[in-house]
Write a protein that holds these residues in place. Structure first.
Motif, PDB file in Angstrom:
ATOM      1  N   ARG A 158       3.162  15.079 -14.341  1.00 50.13           N
ATOM      2  CA  ARG A 158       1.884  14.637 -14.889  1.00 50.13           C
ATOM      3  C   ARG A 158       1.119  13.773 -13.890  1.00 50.13           C
ATOM      4  NH1 ARG A 158       1.910  11.180 -20.369  1.00 50.13           N
ATOM      5  NH2 ARG A 158       2.764  13.158 -21.162  1.00 50.13           N
ATOM      6  N   GLY A 159       1.878  13.060 -13.046  1.00 46.60           N
ATOM      7  CA  GLY A 159       1.215  12.195 -12.086  1.00 46.60           C
ATOM      8  C   GLY A 159       2.161  11.708 -11.006  1.00 46.60           C
ATOM      9  N   VAL A 160       1.600  11.250  -9.887  1.00 46.31           N
ATOM     10  CA  VAL A 160       2.352  10.683  -8.761  1.00 46.31           C
ATOM     11  C   VAL A 160       1.595   9.450  -8.293  1.00 46.31           C
ATOM     12  CG1 VAL A 160       3.272  11.048  -6.435  1.00 46.31           C
ATOM     13  CG2 VAL A 160       3.181  12.964  -8.057  1.00 46.31           C
ATOM     14  N   ARG A 161       2.338   8.385  -8.023  1.00 45.76           N
ATOM     15  CA  ARG A 161       1.726   7.131  -7.591  1.00 45.76           C
ATOM     16  C   ARG A 161       2.530   6.546  -6.436  1.00 45.76           C
ATOM     17  NH1 ARG A 161      -1.900   3.428  -9.656  1.00 45.76           N
ATOM     18  NH2 ARG A 161      -1.475   1.193  -9.273  1.00 45.76           N
ATOM     19  N   LEU A 162       1.837   5.989  -5.481  1.00 45.76           N
ATOM     20  CA  LEU A 162       2.470   5.376  -4.324  1.00 45.76           C
ATOM     21  C   LEU A 162       2.910   3.960  -4.657  1.00 45.76           C
ATOM     22  CD1 LEU A 162       2.998   5.935  -1.231  1.00 45.76           C
ATOM     23  CD2 LEU A 162       0.919   4.604  -0.810  1.00 45.76           C
ATOM     24  N   ARG A 163       4.168   3.635  -4.359  1.00 47.55           N
ATOM     25  CA  ARG A 163       4.687   2.272  -4.492  1.00 47.55           C
ATOM     26  C   ARG A 163       4.842   1.705  -3.082  1.00 47.55           C
ATOM     27  NH1 ARG A 163       7.570   1.653  -9.407  1.00 47.55           N
ATOM     28  NH2 ARG A 163       8.075  -0.430  -8.652  1.00 47.55           N
ATOM     29  N   GLN A 164       4.147   0.605  -2.810  1.00 49.89           N
ATOM     30  CA  GLN A 164       4.098   0.064  -1.458  1.00 49.89           C
ATOM     31  C   GLN A 164       3.895  -1.446  -1.497  1.00 49.89           C
ATOM     32  OE1 GLN A 164       0.743  -1.192  -0.439  1.00 49.89           O
ATOM     33  NE2 GLN A 164       0.388  -0.910  -2.633  1.00 49.89           N
ATOM     34  N   ASP A 165       4.082  -2.087  -0.333  1.00 51.29           N
ATOM     35  CA  ASP A 165       3.917  -3.533  -0.226  1.00 51.29           C
ATOM     36  C   ASP A 165       2.999  -3.908   0.930  1.00 51.29           C
ATOM     37  OD1 ASP A 165       5.803  -4.346  -2.327  1.00 51.29           O
ATOM     38  OD2 ASP A 165       7.328  -3.515  -0.987  1.00 51.29           O
TER      39      ASP A 165
END
Length: 346
Positions: free
Chosen positions: A22-29
């Motif tokens: 349904r969706g993709v999201r970037l996890r970053q710092d």
């Protein structure tokens, strides 16, 4: 994951021909705003375009949302490069301008490890310290000693003893030993805790010096571990001959109010304020600090560096194009720890 031809535009891509997600999201710092992290689907791929942040490497994960609404966070299956971390592996993107440390590819003879068990009255327990020496260095030969908070993790994730071994073998460093301190309940002990500080300075350091002939002792730590090492040096003048502090958690209310959820926030702020308000110190030591250019601790590290310098410390703050992680701390060992150790070995 790929970068655009001008390397100012980064393209993250995940194949999903059947559109099972349904969706993709970037996890970053690395400071990318939250409203710019969602991928869009087009012609069988999820894709995200970003302007390059002001760093030379990016560690990241992908948050995948399934059709039923469940989520999982995973490394990028399209990028085989990984970076280890305290909370597991992440995918890593090394951008133009990034340079791997030279010592990673240098011969590093295996050193000698042994555990020194130190009883501590103030903590009411024994501390098992791993003492590392380079190959061929007898205990009776005087050498500098680096005492490291979070020592086993620092070694596993930043290759500390590999660095010392490689550069000792190459002649870049004189022989140097390392004492890898166990963290225990680190949030308590590394936040300006009196009993821990007494255990370190009155039990652990004297015991280590009785085990191996020591010329100079350097205190080393990252994040809260850096704060705790500075706290020890301030309260026990003469206990340490130098400091190497990485991304220190020197919380300051003006810049770090968001850290108030941390259970020992007030104690950390008091410890830092005591240093900042001091008119000086009877035994200032050479101090090298490193911090990422876009990490949250940069402002408080700059404040601390200025304060220590005003109090007679020979202090240098090196800002590296990275954030708050073990690879960033690894990459700053050389030349900055190298320079400090060579200075103290003169």
């Amino acid at each position: 994951m790929q970068s655009g031809p001008d390397v100012d535009l980064l393209t993250f891509r995940l194949a999903d021909r059947a559109r099972a997600l349904r969706g993709v999201r970037l996890r970053q710092d690395v400071g990318v705003p939250g409203d710019q992290l969602d991928f869009t689907w087009s012609r069988g791929d999820w894709e995200l375009l970003l302007e390059r942040p002001e760093v030379d490497r990016i560690e990241y994960l992908l948050e995948l949302t399934a059709r039923d609404g469940s989520t999982q966070t995973v490394p990028d299956p399209g990028n085989p490069r990984r970076a280890p971390g305290a909370f597991g592996e992440k995918s890593v993107l090394e951008l133009p301008g990034y340079r791997r440390p030279l010592w990673l590819d240098a011969p590093a003879p295996a050193g000698n490890l042994r555990t020194v068990t130190v009883p501590t009255r103030s903590l009411g327990e024994d501390l098992d310290v791993v003492l590392w020496s380079p190959a061929g260095l007898p205990d009776t030969r005087p050498a500098p000693l680096v005492v490291v908070h979070d020592g086993p993790e620092y070694d596993a994730l930043a290759g500390l003893t590999t660095y010392l071994s490689a550069w000792t073998a190459a002649g870049t460093l004189p022989p140097v030993r390392a004492a890898l301190l166990p963290p225990g309940p680190r949030n308590d002990r590394y936040s300006g805790d009196g009993p821990y500080t007494r255990a370190l300075c009155l039990a652990v350091l004297p015991r280590l010096r009785s085990e191996v002939a020591t010329t100079r002792t350097v205190g080393m730590g990252a994040s809260l571990g850096a704060l705790a090492m500075l706290h020890a040096q301030r309260l026990h003048a003469g206990s340490l001959d130098g400091l190497f502090l990485q991304s220190g958690s020197f919380f300051h209310p003006r810049h770090d109010a968001h850290e108030q959820r941390f259970e020992q926030y007030d104690r950390v702020v008091r410890s830092v304020a005591t240093v900042l308000r001091s008119g000086g110190h009877p035994a200032p030591v050479p101090t090298v600090m490193t911090c990422g250019t876009i990490e949250e601790n940069l402002a408080n590290n700059r404040i601390m560096a200025r304060a220590l310098s005003a109090q007679g410390y020979d202090v240098t703050l090196r800002e590296v194009r990275d954030v708050h992680n073990y690879t960033a701390w690894r990459d700053a060992l050389d030349p900055w720890l190298t320079g400090l150790l060579r200075e103290l070995a003169r």
